[in-house]
Scaffold this motif. Structure first.
Motif, PDB file in Angstrom:
ATOM      1  N   SER A  74      44.213  49.556  83.365  1.00 18.60           N
ATOM      2  CA  SER A  74      43.789  48.156  83.384  1.00 18.60           C
ATOM      3  C   SER A  74      44.127  47.429  82.090  1.00 18.60           C
ATOM      4  CB  SER A  74      42.284  48.063  83.652  1.00 18.60           C
ATOM      5  OG  SER A  74      41.550  48.716  82.610  1.00 18.60           O
ATOM      6  N   VAL A  75      43.793  48.036  80.937  1.00 18.01           N
ATOM      7  CA  VAL A  75      43.946  47.358  79.648  1.00 18.01           C
ATOM      8  C   VAL A  75      44.769  48.178  78.652  1.00 18.01           C
ATOM      9  CG1 VAL A  75      42.703  46.368  77.671  1.00 18.01           C
ATOM     10  CG2 VAL A  75      41.750  46.158  79.976  1.00 18.01           C
ATOM     11  N   GLY A  76      44.615  49.505  78.665  1.00 19.97           N
ATOM     12  CA  GLY A  76      45.243  50.341  77.645  1.00 19.97           C
ATOM     13  C   GLY A  76      46.755  50.288  77.616  1.00 19.97           C
ATOM     14  N   ILE A  77      47.398  50.708  78.700  1.00 22.64           N
ATOM     15  CA  ILE A  77      48.868  50.697  78.760  1.00 22.64           C
ATOM     16  C   ILE A  77      49.323  49.396  79.402  1.00 22.64           C
ATOM     17  CG2 ILE A  77      50.925  51.985  79.454  1.00 22.64           C
ATOM     18  CD1 ILE A  77      49.342  53.423  77.421  1.00 22.64           C
ATOM     19  N   THR A  78      48.625  48.346  79.098  1.00 21.65           N
ATOM     20  CA  THR A  78      49.019  46.990  79.516  1.00 21.65           C
ATOM     21  C   THR A  78      48.827  46.068  78.309  1.00 21.65           C
ATOM     22  OG1 THR A  78      46.784  46.616  80.426  1.00 21.65           O
ATOM     23  CG2 THR A  78      48.469  47.372  81.962  1.00 21.65           C
ATOM     24  N   LEU A  79      47.644  45.516  78.154  1.00 25.55           N
ATOM     25  CA  LEU A  79      47.378  44.577  77.068  1.00 25.55           C
ATOM     26  C   LEU A  79      47.492  45.238  75.691  1.00 25.55           C
ATOM     27  CD1 LEU A  79      46.424  41.803  76.053  1.00 25.55           C
ATOM     28  CD2 LEU A  79      44.057  42.616  76.343  1.00 25.55           C
ATOM     29  N   ILE A  80      46.854  46.393  75.513  1.00 28.88           N
ATOM     30  CA  ILE A  80      46.893  47.061  74.213  1.00 28.88           C
ATOM     31  C   ILE A  80      48.319  47.485  73.873  1.00 28.88           C
ATOM     32  CG2 ILE A  80      46.163  49.137  72.967  1.00 28.88           C
ATOM     33  CD1 ILE A  80      43.431  48.858  74.322  1.00 28.88           C
ATOM     34  N   LEU A  81      49.061  47.962  74.865  1.00 29.88           N
ATOM     35  CA  LEU A  81      50.455  48.334  74.639  1.00 29.88           C
ATOM     36  C   LEU A  81      51.270  47.144  74.156  1.00 29.88           C
ATOM     37  CD1 LEU A  81      52.910  50.231  74.860  1.00 29.88           C
ATOM     38  CD2 LEU A  81      53.057  49.590  77.285  1.00 29.88           C
ATOM     39  N   VAL A  82      51.134  46.016  74.827  1.00 32.32           N
ATOM     40  CA  VAL A  82      51.892  44.819  74.459  1.00 32.32           C
ATOM     41  C   VAL A  82      51.513  44.351  73.053  1.00 32.32           C
ATOM     42  CG1 VAL A  82      52.258  42.374  74.987  1.00 32.32           C
ATOM     43  CG2 VAL A  82      52.283  44.072  76.831  1.00 32.32           C
ATOM     44  N   MET A  83      50.216  44.301  72.775  1.00 29.58           N
ATOM     45  CA  MET A  83      49.770  43.875  71.442  1.00 29.58           C
ATOM     46  C   MET A  83      50.313  44.791  70.353  1.00 29.58           C
ATOM     47  SD  MET A  83      45.805  42.893  72.339  1.00 29.58           S
ATOM     48  CE  MET A  83      45.335  42.721  70.611  1.00 29.58           C
ATOM     49  N   GLY A  84      50.328  46.098  70.638  1.00 29.72           N
ATOM     50  CA  GLY A  84      50.823  47.050  69.651  1.00 29.72           C
ATOM     51  C   GLY A  84      52.316  46.921  69.412  1.00 29.72           C
ATOM     52  N   LEU A  85      53.083  46.713  70.476  1.00 23.98           N
ATOM     53  CA  LEU A  85      54.531  46.580  70.331  1.00 23.98           C
ATOM     54  C   LEU A  85      54.926  45.264  69.677  1.00 23.98           C
ATOM     55  CD1 LEU A  85      55.830  48.001  73.745  1.00 23.98           C
ATOM     56  CD2 LEU A  85      55.785  49.147  71.519  1.00 23.98           C
ATOM     57  N   MET A  86      54.058  44.277  69.775  1.00 24.59           N
ATOM     58  CA  MET A  86      54.358  42.988  69.143  1.00 24.59           C
ATOM     59  C   MET A  86      54.407  43.091  67.622  1.00 24.59           C
ATOM     60  SD  MET A  86      52.274  40.234  71.521  1.00 24.59           S
ATOM     61  CE  MET A  86      52.651  38.862  70.416  1.00 24.59           C
ATOM     62  N   ARG A  87      53.955  44.203  67.073  1.00 27.23           N
ATOM     63  CA  ARG A  87      54.074  44.416  65.624  1.00 27.23           C
ATOM     64  C   ARG A  87      55.549  44.369  65.220  1.00 27.23           C
ATOM     65  NH1 ARG A  87      51.679  47.707  61.478  1.00 27.23           N
ATOM     66  NH2 ARG A  87      49.677  47.417  62.510  1.00 27.23           N
ATOM     67  N   VAL A  88      56.423  44.968  66.040  1.00 30.45           N
ATOM     68  CA  VAL A  88      57.844  45.011  65.678  1.00 30.45           C
ATOM     69  C   VAL A  88      58.667  43.914  66.348  1.00 30.45           C
ATOM     70  CG1 VAL A  88      57.962  47.434  65.014  1.00 30.45           C
ATOM     71  CG2 VAL A  88      58.182  46.818  67.428  1.00 30.45           C
ATOM     72  N   THR A  89      58.119  43.268  67.362  1.00 30.48           N
ATOM     73  CA  THR A  89      58.867  42.179  67.987  1.00 30.48           C
ATOM     74  C   THR A  89      58.529  40.824  67.383  1.00 30.48           C
ATOM     75  OG1 THR A  89      57.211  41.927  69.749  1.00 30.48           O
ATOM     76  CG2 THR A  89      59.080  43.403  70.190  1.00 30.48           C
ATOM     77  N   HIS A  90      57.276  40.660  66.951  1.00 33.56           N
ATOM     78  CA  HIS A  90      56.836  39.362  66.427  1.00 33.56           C
ATOM     79  C   HIS A  90      56.098  39.471  65.091  1.00 33.56           C
ATOM     80  CE1 HIS A  90      57.441  38.640  70.739  1.00 33.56           C
ATOM     81  NE2 HIS A  90      57.606  37.373  70.429  1.00 33.56           N
ATOM     82  N   ARG A  91      56.094  40.683  64.490  1.00 31.63           N
ATOM     83  CA  ARG A  91      55.342  40.920  63.253  1.00 31.63           C
ATOM     84  C   ARG A  91      53.877  40.511  63.413  1.00 31.63           C
ATOM     85  NH1 ARG A  91      57.780  38.536  58.035  1.00 31.63           N
ATOM     86  NH2 ARG A  91      58.142  36.717  59.343  1.00 31.63           N
ATOM     87  N   TYR A  92      53.340  40.790  64.572  1.00 32.08           N
ATOM     88  CA  TYR A  92      51.955  40.419  64.889  1.00 32.08           C
ATOM     89  C   TYR A  92      51.042  41.601  64.609  1.00 32.08           C
ATOM     90  CZ  TYR A  92      47.791  39.534  67.730  1.00 32.08           C
ATOM     91  OH  TYR A  92      46.502  39.390  68.173  1.00 32.08           O
ATOM     92  N   LYS A  93      50.076  41.396  63.743  1.00 30.75           N
ATOM     93  CA  LYS A  93      49.065  42.416  63.482  1.00 30.75           C
ATOM     94  C   LYS A  93      47.699  41.781  63.658  1.00 30.75           C
ATOM     95  CE  LYS A  93      47.471  45.927  60.235  1.00 30.75           C
ATOM     96  NZ  LYS A  93      47.605  46.520  58.877  1.00 30.75           N
TER      97      LYS A  93
END
Length: 231
Positions: A74-93
């Motif tokens: 529901s959230v882990g390998i969906t929202l959390i995955l996207v937020m985590g990968l955005m560290r290298v795609t958008h420098r989002y922390k």
């Protein structure tokens, strides 16, 4: 043979979750992905223990397995995955508050959705899982494109392949049982666990490639512990 395939696939996913999860935290200070990877590994450990103890559907371990399953789907390998990968795609922390909030949301979702269990088919939750997987897949296609654009074609292909395999598993999970599978869906879970393990490995490898490119081009510091803007 089916049981052996299931256990080998589960052991692979457990290893990938703990090993690459620790690397996310140790080398990249990415707690979103690191903890989620370890949660998936913990889920696999619980699932393996449940199977080894006889696979009793009345066991407390069975309820825990459904919780972890709902948590990540529901959230882990969906929202959390996207937020985590955005560290290298958008420098989002995200801030610590956002990190905690994301996992709290996953816990609430897991506790609520774990009640919808087989053999009864619940079209609402099943459709929800597919929808959030499709939305996540759209981002992962973009993630793969970013890798391709920087010349990391091997990593881009790997990310795309594990994403496609994961989407097949997500759609098959509730809507298309494997013909001839047993009551515990051993064949399906063997395929699913192997696929999820490959996703954990594939996304870590792709993340590392994009991180190294960002460092080489000056887009982010060599250590993610410094100079990263929290948003």
């Amino acid at each position: 043979m089916k049981d052996l395939l299931f256990m080998l696939a589960d052991l692979w996913m457990i290893f990938a979750g703990f090993y690459f999860g620790w690397k996310f935290i140790r080398h990249y200070n990415n707690y979103l992905l690191g903890l989620e990877w370890m949660i998936v590994a913990t889920s696999g450990s619980n699932f393996l223990l449940w199977a080894l103890l006889g696979g009793d559907e009345g066991s407390f371990l069975y309820s825990i397995a459904y919780f972890f399953d709902a948590f990540s789907r529901s959230v882990g390998i969906t929202l959390i995955l996207v937020m985590g990968l955005m560290r290298v795609t958008h420098r989002y922390k995200p801030t610590v508050t956002v990190d905690v909030g994301a996992f709290a949301l996953a816990i609430v979702a897991g506790l609520y959705l774990q009640q919808f269990r087989a053999p009864t088919f619940y079209v609402g939750p099943a459709t929800f899982y597919v929808v959030v997987n499709v939305l996540t897949t759209l981002f992962l296609v973009y993630f793969s494109w970013r890798l391709w654009r920087i010349g990391a074609k091997g990593m881009a292909t790997l990310a795309a392949l594990v994403t496609a395999a994961g989407s097949v598993i997500a759609i098959t999970y509730d809507f298309f049982p494997i013909p001839g599978d047993d009551a515990h869906r051993t064949l399906f879970y063997a395929a699913a666990l192997a696929t999820w393990g490959c996703q954990l490995f594939g996304y870590f490898s792709a993340y590392r490639a994009l991180h190294h490119h960002n460092v080489a081009t000056g887009a982010e510091p060599a250590s993610n512990k410094q100079g990263v803007v929290r948003g």
